[in-house]
Design a protein around this motif. Structure first.
Motif, PDB file in Angstrom:
ATOM      1  N   GLU A 267      36.665  37.549  48.406  1.00 38.92           N
ATOM      2  CA  GLU A 267      37.491  36.457  48.609  1.00 38.92           C
ATOM      3  C   GLU A 267      38.417  36.250  49.905  1.00 38.92           C
ATOM      4  OE1 GLU A 267      37.644  39.063  46.455  1.00 38.92           O
ATOM      5  OE2 GLU A 267      39.559  39.922  46.086  1.00 38.92           O
ATOM      6  N   HIS A 296      34.238  32.277  40.532  1.00 36.79           N
ATOM      7  CA  HIS A 296      35.026  33.486  40.498  1.00 36.79           C
ATOM      8  C   HIS A 296      35.751  33.735  42.015  1.00 36.79           C
ATOM      9  CE1 HIS A 296      35.966  38.136  39.703  1.00 36.79           C
ATOM     10  NE2 HIS A 296      36.208  38.018  40.995  1.00 36.79           N
ATOM     11  N   GLU A 297      35.105  33.711  43.072  1.00 35.91           N
ATOM     12  CA  GLU A 297      35.541  33.771  44.517  1.00 35.91           C
ATOM     13  C   GLU A 297      36.493  32.503  44.858  1.00 35.91           C
ATOM     14  OE1 GLU A 297      35.381  36.736  45.658  1.00 35.91           O
ATOM     15  OE2 GLU A 297      33.745  37.457  44.490  1.00 35.91           O
ATOM     16  N   HIS A 300      39.950  33.221  43.425  1.00 36.01           N
ATOM     17  CA  HIS A 300      40.595  34.053  44.127  1.00 36.01           C
ATOM     18  C   HIS A 300      41.782  33.255  45.196  1.00 36.01           C
ATOM     19  CE1 HIS A 300      39.960  38.138  42.570  1.00 36.01           C
ATOM     20  NE2 HIS A 300      38.475  37.845  42.885  1.00 36.01           N
ATOM     21  N   GLU A 330      41.701  40.663  39.169  1.00 41.94           N
ATOM     22  CA  GLU A 330      40.318  40.534  39.054  1.00 41.94           C
ATOM     23  C   GLU A 330      40.116  40.224  37.573  1.00 41.94           C
ATOM     24  OE1 GLU A 330      38.193  40.482  41.347  1.00 41.94           O
ATOM     25  OE2 GLU A 330      38.873  41.674  42.804  1.00 41.94           O
ATOM     26  N   TYR A 401      37.756  44.405  35.208  1.00 43.12           N
ATOM     27  CA  TYR A 401      36.999  43.020  35.455  1.00 43.12           C
ATOM     28  C   TYR A 401      36.761  42.581  34.037  1.00 43.12           C
ATOM     29  CZ  TYR A 401      36.168  43.316  40.474  1.00 43.12           C
ATOM     30  OH  TYR A 401      36.306  43.153  41.744  1.00 43.12           O
TER      31      TYR A 401
HETATM   32 ZN   LIG Z   1      37.168  39.152  42.290  1.00 44.86          ZN
END
Ligand SMILES: [Zn+2]
Length: 618
Positions: A267, A296-297, A300, A330, A401
């Protein structure tokens, strides 16, 4: 204290008065990228006398000392045209001492970076992933807040590139970028390749544009379907709706499609560096497995970059980071990225539930729960993240995670239940990561109490107690309350789980975790054994190799057939196993057949999971 600290970190991304700057340039010759060598030349402002130059060690987003110093070779330092002697620090392998001679005001540093570590590489003959932290050094002063750097790169002939950096000048295969703060350069990777495509994801006229930059091993790999393109466009809309505001001027999804380079995600404030399979858009299994990669990224940019645990914020790349709040950084990102994969249509609701079932089942088969609380998996990120797969259930690895997914799902369902559907975790996201309006990239610190306070602002409850119980417990079972509150329960049947099937086909492994307790490679090598499973009790361990099953040569089909027939014939399964130079037959007394996790509805309970994965936008 808080105000001062906040001011300091926000300033990293903004400007200083000209007199405070330390200037540096870096030129990267990437024409050797196809053989994984990058050549760097830096000019660094200096004053006569002793000077320490450092190579970045603690890399943001990695949360660990992963700067590849072992791959930095061919170091030469010159001043006034003369070679200087350098001496590496006896303790800190990332620090190099020199003496700058009288009469010079800069040193020239040159070195090569090898971008192949024997397992994965950053380049191939067709693509390159350039992370600037690997090609720079800087003066050790305790802070890089005053270092401005001008970067340039020379690419292989005909290659094109994507990055959130602003090009100032292009000439042939060379690009000069505008001067930026060093923190911004390291936060702005560049991908390049012979096959390149850029697609606008934002609506026309969006002042904060989102762009998808792709490089690939082949032109065919860049062919994205209209449906996927619509999903990635929806990702931007859904994330903006989720958080309310944005903290970037522009955002580049950098996507490398290659099986030669690392499959990963990292990220950044205004971009993310994503690596997936060449077949991401053509193979349904790869598509399913990596459906949450870009979501997901992207999350971030808010959770991790804009808002960051105070102890993960450092003023240079040499100071250690503390990972104890990674279950937010995370874990919550895992949850939000995952639900965005469904809200955008990148995964179907059924695929999403199968993935959730696999995550829950995996975490429910962790012997390490007896000795290591979830909190310790985050605290020990420096050693746990890259631990090997062997005895994974005993180590627990980076459980912050996936177990973060379960905990934040539980919180989301509790908020919905307590407020009778008036509030959701979406409200928490808008309050905690949003703010009064869009901002350029900034960093705001938080701690545990800030998270609890923000949750209480959405739904009053003893969240501190609930979170500490989830984080500190040595409970035998995974926290499955979110699934149950959500109207679903975890069951096991002989029908293969969709996520596990995709993993079997793309990774060419066979995961029998929930039956025999074995995870096998294509050739029968034992990747892992689950504690207290039938295979464990029989004596099998990782590193061994299954040669034959019930007297017949091993294959995936042979062992799966043996599992099924063992249900009725009640004969123990005979595994002929190679262990170094010796062969042993292990008798596995198991008759439960194949077992795979799924979610099934609980009669009479509202389907909150279905509500959670509904898109927020039309
Ligand atoms: Zn991550």
């Amino acid at each position: 204290m808080k105000k001062l600290c906040l001011l300091t970190v926000v300033l990293i991304w903004t400007s200083f008065s000209a007199a405070q700057y330390t200037n540096e340039t870096v030129s990267v010759d990437a024409t050797d990228a196809p053989r994984n060598i990058l050549h760097s030349t830096l000019n660094i402002q200096a004053v006569p006398g002793p000077m320490t130059l450092v190579y970045p060690k603690w890399i943001p987003g990695n949360h660990r000392p992963t700067g590849p110093i072992q791959n930095m070779v061919g170091l030469h330092i010159k001043a006034g045209g003369k070679e200087l002697e350098w001496q590496r620090d006896l303790v800190d392998m990332y620090a190099f001492q020199i003496t700058v001679p009288d009469g010079v005001n800069q040193v020239e540093v040159s070195f090569d970076t090898i971008t192949w570590n024997g397992k994965s590489s950053a380049s191939s003959s067709q693509v390159m992933d350039l992370n600037w932290n690997q090609v720079i050094m800087y003066p050790s002063t305790g802070s890089i807040g005053d270092v401005l750097i001008t970067a340039s790169v020379r690419l292989p002939e005909g290659w094109k590139f994507g990055t959130s950096l602003e090009p100032a000048q292009k000439s042939g295969n060379s690009v000069n970028f505008s001067q930026v703060a060093m923190m911004e350069l390291v936060d702005s990777p560049l991908i390049a390749g012979s096959h390149y495509r850029q697609i606008q994801l934002s609506k026309p006229g969006d002042p904060l544009p989102n762009v998808l930059d792709m490089v690939a091993e082949s032109e065919a790999a860049l062919q994205i379907s209209d449906k996927d393109l619509a999903s990635y466009k929806k990702l931007v809309e859904e994330a903006v709706k989720l958080f309310g505001v944005r903290h970037y001027d522009k955002y580049h999804f950098l996507l490398t499609l290659s099986n030669e380079t690392a499959h990963h995600g990292l990220e950044h404030h205004q971009s993310s560096d994503n690596g997936s399979a060449e077949e991401l858009f053509s193979d349904p299994d790869w598509h399913n497995l990596d459906a949450d990669l870009l979501p997901h990224e992207f999350v971030h940019s808010w959770n991790g970059k804009f808002k960051r645990p105070r102890d993960l914020i450092t003023l240079d790349f040499q100071k250690p980071m503390k990972g104890d709040l990674l279950w937010v950084y995370e874990g919550l990102t895992d949850y939000l990225g995952d639900i965005l994969s469904a809200r955008t249509g990148l995964r179907s609701p059924e695929q999403w539930r199968e993935n959730a079932a696999y995550t829950a089942a995996m975490l429910d088969h962790r012997a390490g729960r007896a000795w290591r609380p979830l909190q310790d998996t985050a605290t020990s990120v420096q050693i746990s993240f890259n631990a090997s797969a062997q005895w994974g259930d005993w180590r627990r690895g980076a459980d912050y995670y996936p177990e973060g997914f379960l905990i934040w799902l539980e919180i989301d369902t509790m908020v919905r239940q307590q407020t009778k559907g008036q509030k959701t975790l979406n409200d928490f996201c808008r309050a905690f990561f949003g703010g009064p309006g869009d901002t350029p990239p900034m960093i705001f610190p938080y701690n545990f109490d800030d998270v609890v306070k923000a949750l209480n602002g959405v739904a009053p409850y003893d969240w501190a107690k609930m979170l500490r119980e989830r984080l500190d417990a040595k409970a035998a079972h995974a926290p499955l309350g979110g699934l149950e509150n959500g109207g679903w329960k975890l069951v096991y049947t002989d029908q293969e789980n969709t996520t596990m099937s995709a993993r079997r086909k793309t990774g060419e492994t066979l995961d029998l975790t929930f039956s025999l307790g074995l995870h096998l490679a294509k050739d029968g090598s034992v990747i892992d054994v689950i504690h207290d499973s039938p295979a464990y009790k029989a004596g099998v361990g990782p590193g061994m190799k299954v040669i034959a099953v019930n007297g017949r040569k091993y294959s995936k089909d042979i062992i799966r057939t043996a599992l099924r027939t063992g249900v009725t014939d009640k004969q123990p399964m005979a595994l002929l196993v190679e262990n170094a130079e010796y062969y042993t037959t292990y008798s596995v007394d198991y008759h439960g057949g194949e077992k795979f996790p799924h979610l099934v509805r609980v009669d009479g309970k509202p389907d909150l999971l279905g509500e959670i994965i509904k898109p927020l936008t039309q």
